[in-house]
Enzyme design. Sequence first.
Site, PDB file in Angstrom:
ATOM      1  N   CYS A   1       0.875  -1.180   0.000  1.00  0.00           N
ATOM      2  CA  CYS A   1       0.000   0.000   0.000  1.00  0.00           C
ATOM      3  C   CYS A   1       0.907   1.224   0.000  1.00  0.00           C
ATOM      4  CB  CYS A   1      -0.959  -0.013   1.192  1.00  0.00           C
ATOM      5  SG  CYS A   1      -0.140  -0.041   2.800  1.00  0.00           S
ATOM      6  N   GLY A   2       0.520   2.279   0.714  1.00  0.00           N
ATOM      7  CA  GLY A   2       1.367   3.458   0.784  1.00  0.00           C
ATOM      8  C   GLY A   2       2.519   3.310   1.755  1.00  0.00           C
TER       9      GLY A   2
END
Length: 283
Positions: free
Chosen positions: A241-242
């Site tokens: 993800c981030g």
Amino acid sequence: MPIEDPMVSADWLKSHLESPDIRVIDASWIPPWSEASAPGAAKRLYSQAHIPGAVYFDIDDIADEDSSLPHMLPSPEKFSSRVRKLGLGDGHRLVVYDRSGFMASARVWWMFRVMGHSDIKVLDGGWQAWEASGGPVDDMPPIPGERHFTVRFQNQLLKNFTQVQQASSDEQTTILDARPEGRFSGKDPEPREGLSSGHIPGSFSTPATTLVDSSGCLKSKQELEDILGSHLSAPHLVTSCGSGVSAALILLALHRLGRDDAALYDGSWTDWASQPNPDIATA
């Protein structure tokens, strides 16, 4: 043996809240780019109201302070020391929740599993579901007694840059990215300044928001099967993800579907896009 569902309902927790082996964790976290973000903001929310007996777990504090990346997994020694002081340890059945649905609580669930404590569940729907159910609320912090925590490190549940770089060209491994599709495709900017958007070559877009229903709960097995079914037969699964938070929500969904062996890329896109001359795919 069948794999237990990783979630519990607010009604289940209400009926088990007084059980002597149950311990509740508030993992509320506010992303640094959020308008509501401010030093200590999430802990102030906890101080104002939390599930009775819940201790506060800060993913930015119980982290590797030597890393330049946000909230990276701490050493087993640090993790054990911190959770012992929170009164969390061997023989406890843990339930974790937060105020962002269950994004940060999913990461805490993963952290405990990496450290070898598998008896942990996530409150489905998080704080909002607890309030909607009429669950009791407290503003007094508990005074936990220290509890021994035995680490049995599960390194197969954790991946680093080098491992993911190799996996990106490995047909045996499927990488699932929890960021919004616009960031995955490179059309939208990353919220962290200086990071290019795009994705790890060979990875698949699986926005975390698609795994949650309109009530804020994890979707049913059938609904998740419709989204993730084509990836379930992959020999190896890795989520990203981030910065390693919402990727854990994909892990919850995979766990509900019977895959408890998927790993999380700690550092995720923040780590990948910060490398010298990173290999970034778009569109």
